[in-house]
Design a protein around this motif. Structure first.
Motif, PDB file in Angstrom:
ATOM      1  N   ASP A  34      -2.497   7.751  -2.293  1.00 38.37           N
ATOM      2  CA  ASP A  34      -3.557   8.328  -1.784  1.00 38.37           C
ATOM      3  C   ASP A  34      -3.206   9.117  -0.620  1.00 38.37           C
ATOM      4  O   ASP A  34      -2.072   9.406  -0.393  1.00 38.37           O
ATOM      5  CB  ASP A  34      -4.469   7.039  -1.062  1.00 38.37           C
ATOM      6  N   ALA A  35      -4.372   9.990  -0.177  1.00 36.12           N
ATOM      7  CA  ALA A  35      -4.064  10.692   1.001  1.00 36.12           C
ATOM      8  C   ALA A  35      -5.509  10.942   1.498  1.00 36.12           C
ATOM      9  O   ALA A  35      -6.477  10.815   1.110  1.00 36.12           O
ATOM     10  CB  ALA A  35      -3.635  12.020   0.554  1.00 36.12           C
ATOM     11  N   LEU A  40      -0.444  11.150   4.009  1.00 40.23           N
ATOM     12  CA  LEU A  40      -0.130  10.723   2.584  1.00 40.23           C
ATOM     13  C   LEU A  40       0.053   9.184   2.774  1.00 40.23           C
ATOM     14  O   LEU A  40       0.575   8.740   3.676  1.00 40.23           O
ATOM     15  CB  LEU A  40       0.892  11.396   2.113  1.00 40.23           C
ATOM     16  N   ILE A  41      -0.321   8.476   1.779  1.00 36.79           N
ATOM     17  CA  ILE A  41      -0.248   6.873   1.496  1.00 36.79           C
ATOM     18  C   ILE A  41       0.558   6.683   0.379  1.00 36.79           C
ATOM     19  O   ILE A  41       0.095   7.140  -0.637  1.00 36.79           O
ATOM     20  CB  ILE A  41      -1.626   6.317   1.773  1.00 36.79           C
ATOM     21  N   THR A  42       1.886   6.113   0.567  1.00 34.52           N
ATOM     22  CA  THR A  42       2.752   6.003  -0.330  1.00 34.52           C
ATOM     23  C   THR A  42       2.446   4.707  -1.228  1.00 34.52           C
ATOM     24  O   THR A  42       1.549   3.979  -0.844  1.00 34.52           O
ATOM     25  CB  THR A  42       4.145   5.689   0.073  1.00 34.52           C
ATOM     26  N   GLY A  43       2.872   4.181  -2.330  1.00 34.59           N
ATOM     27  CA  GLY A  43       2.671   3.400  -3.258  1.00 34.59           C
ATOM     28  C   GLY A  43       2.812   1.879  -2.543  1.00 34.59           C
ATOM     29  O   GLY A  43       2.206   0.838  -3.073  1.00 34.59           O
ATOM     30  N   ASP A  44       3.732   1.885  -1.488  1.00 38.62           N
ATOM     31  CA  ASP A  44       4.222   0.739  -0.575  1.00 38.62           C
ATOM     32  C   ASP A  44       3.395   0.592   0.742  1.00 38.62           C
ATOM     33  O   ASP A  44       3.613  -0.089   1.666  1.00 38.62           O
ATOM     34  CB  ASP A  44       5.392   0.475  -0.495  1.00 38.62           C
ATOM     35  N   GLY A  45       2.359   1.690   0.602  1.00 42.48           N
ATOM     36  CA  GLY A  45       1.377   1.534   1.893  1.00 42.48           C
ATOM     37  C   GLY A  45       1.753   2.245   3.215  1.00 42.48           C
ATOM     38  O   GLY A  45       1.094   2.241   4.207  1.00 42.48           O
ATOM     39  N   ARG A  46       3.028   2.918   3.081  1.00 40.28           N
ATOM     40  CA  ARG A  46       3.275   3.767   4.292  1.00 40.28           C
ATOM     41  C   ARG A  46       2.371   5.093   4.486  1.00 40.28           C
ATOM     42  O   ARG A  46       2.150   5.707   3.522  1.00 40.28           O
ATOM     43  CB  ARG A  46       4.838   4.312   4.278  1.00 40.28           C
TER      44      ARG A  46
END
Length: 447
Positions: A34-35, A40-46
């Motif tokens: 997501d972004a 930006l949002i990574t697959g592990d939520g960062r």
């Protein structure tokens, strides 16, 4: 909702896709799920601060609702029409482009990338002039297709040669006052790099155009001195040579003007752009030409086209992007924040012996690393990259990523170009992450 885990997404991508400009061994792409805004949002939520607007293209930031809505509406209204038809999106965008482009550029050919837009520019220049040669500059990048990679001065061209040498492109010196390729000193040189291009034109029989990035992009955000573009414009006019400005990266407010050429009051004969035209929400490129070129094709055959030219799904979000840039005052914002960004980066240069130069305009900057400030020798070259060596800038970028900031690293410098909606606090955060880890390069500096 996806049934794939983040790890599966990475593994499938790595297994079935090519990673660009790299060895495939060892490629483990980061999963972006997501972004939003400048993050930006990574697959592990960062959440990662996007400090280079991805590939210097997400000027509006991520998830701008007006642009998203325009894409959805266009898909409902008319998903595709072939280039021979008129569409509302095409008419609306054309009208807006006349308002924001440098005055006099008012005939358009749409593509789906900057590289295709450059291909169109080369063909148009050759058809219009009846000549074949394009003069480009070293330290340039113009795309990856056959013609545009042949016009690319940087080493990414090397893998395609000798085929590239058959494309009618010759190279002259870039304008780079920090590391002048012809060992002159500005301003006493009288802008000798422009004089050298004139020397080339005089000694070549068949020059159709000179191709420049007004502010060089990936190769170091190289800003010319104020007299360069006006002088080059006069040279081109004197010899009947077209001036092509590649504003794929420098356009759309990035430098604090709608287009970088506006800084010097110079109008090219052809302007090429992409990236920020839709804030990269969909792929769109533009080749804009002058009135004299447009008039020529009234009675001469225009021998170019492709299936997705003026695709309505690409044009509607460009309309929305321009409206959003105006509503949010992003050109003015980039201009006003430019001084703040410059100040922060110059402080960085004072604190770190590895920083040889910082340069840029608006929200478009480079931090150039050197292992010796006197000789200006970089830590790495492109040859190191293609040899598979771990680059110093990549080591630092990896550490900066650990601080929650993504930054574009290229051979020996960083490109600092956050979305134009960035705040001062976010600029502080991005610079602080870089500041924290430049000590890696400081420790490698040679006296």
């Amino acid at each position: 909702m996806s049934t794939l885990s983040s790890q599966e997404i990475v593994e499938l991508t790595r297994k079935y896709n090519y990673g660009t400009w790299r060895f495939q061994k060892g490629w483990t792409p980061m999963h972006i799920a997501d972004a939003e805004g400048c993050y930006l949002i990574t697959g592990d939520g960062r959440r990662l601060l996007d400090f280079s607007s991805q590939l210097m293209c997400s000027n509006l930031g991520h998830k701008n609702q007006a642009v998203i809505d325009s894409i959805a509406k266009q898909a409902q209204d008319l998903a595709y029409a072939m280039p021979g038809y008129a569409t509302e999106a095409r008419a609306e965008l054309s009208k807006l482009l006349v308002e924001v482009l440098p005055a006099g550029l008012n005939k358009f050919f749409f593509t789906t990338s900057g590289t295709e837009a450059n291909e169109a520019a080369f063909k148009i220049a050759r058809m219009y002039t009846g000549k074949t040669k394009i003069i480009a500059r070293y330290r340039s990048y113009h795309g990856s297709t056959s013609g545009s990679i042949a016009a690319t001065g940087d080493p990414r061209r090397w893998a395609m040669e000798p085929a590239g040498k058959g494309q009618g492109v010759i190279f002259g010196p870039e304008v780079h006052c920090y590391k002048c390729p012809i060992k002159h000193t500005y301003p006493s040189c009288g802008i000798a790099c422009a004089d050298y291009l004139e020397h080339m034109i005089r000694n070549e029989s068949d020059v159709a155009a000179v191709l420049v990035e007004p502010i060089v992009g990936t190769n170091g955000v190289i800003v010319p001195p104020d007299g360069y573009m006006p002088k080059l414009r006069k040279i081109c006019d004197a010899y009947g040579v077209l001036l092509i400005a590649d504003e794929v990266m420098s356009g759309w407010g990035r430098s604090g003007e709608w287009f970088a050429m506006n800084h010097w009051g110079v109008v090219p004969d052809i302007l090429v752009t992409a990236k920020g035209i839709t804030s990269a929400y969909v792929p769109l490129g533009l080749c804009a030409t002058s009135e004299k070129i447009a008039a020529y094709f009234e009675d001469h055959y225009f021998a170019h086209g492709h299936t997705y030219e003026a695709h309505p799904m690409t044009l509607a979000p460009a309309v929305a992007t321009i409206h959003e840039m105006e509503r949010l005052g992003l050109v003015e914002r980039a201009r006003s924040l430019g001084g703040y960004m410059e100040g922060k980066l110059r402080e960085l240069m004072e604190r770190h012996v590895c920083v040889g130069d910082v340069r840029g305009k608006g929200l478009f900057w480079a931090v150039d690393l050197v292992k010796n400030k006197t000789t200006k020798e970089p830590f790495n070259t492109y040859s190191d990259k293609v040899a598979g060596k771990v680059l110093v800038v990549d080591q630092i970028a990896g550490k900066v990523l650990g601080e929650g900031v993504t930054i574009q690293a290229w051979v020996s410098h960083f490109v600092v170009a956050p979305p134009l909606i960035v705040t001062k606090e976010e600029i502080d955060r991005g610079v602080a992450a870089l500041d924290l880890h430049l000590s890696i390069a400081d420790g490698l500096v040679e006296a």
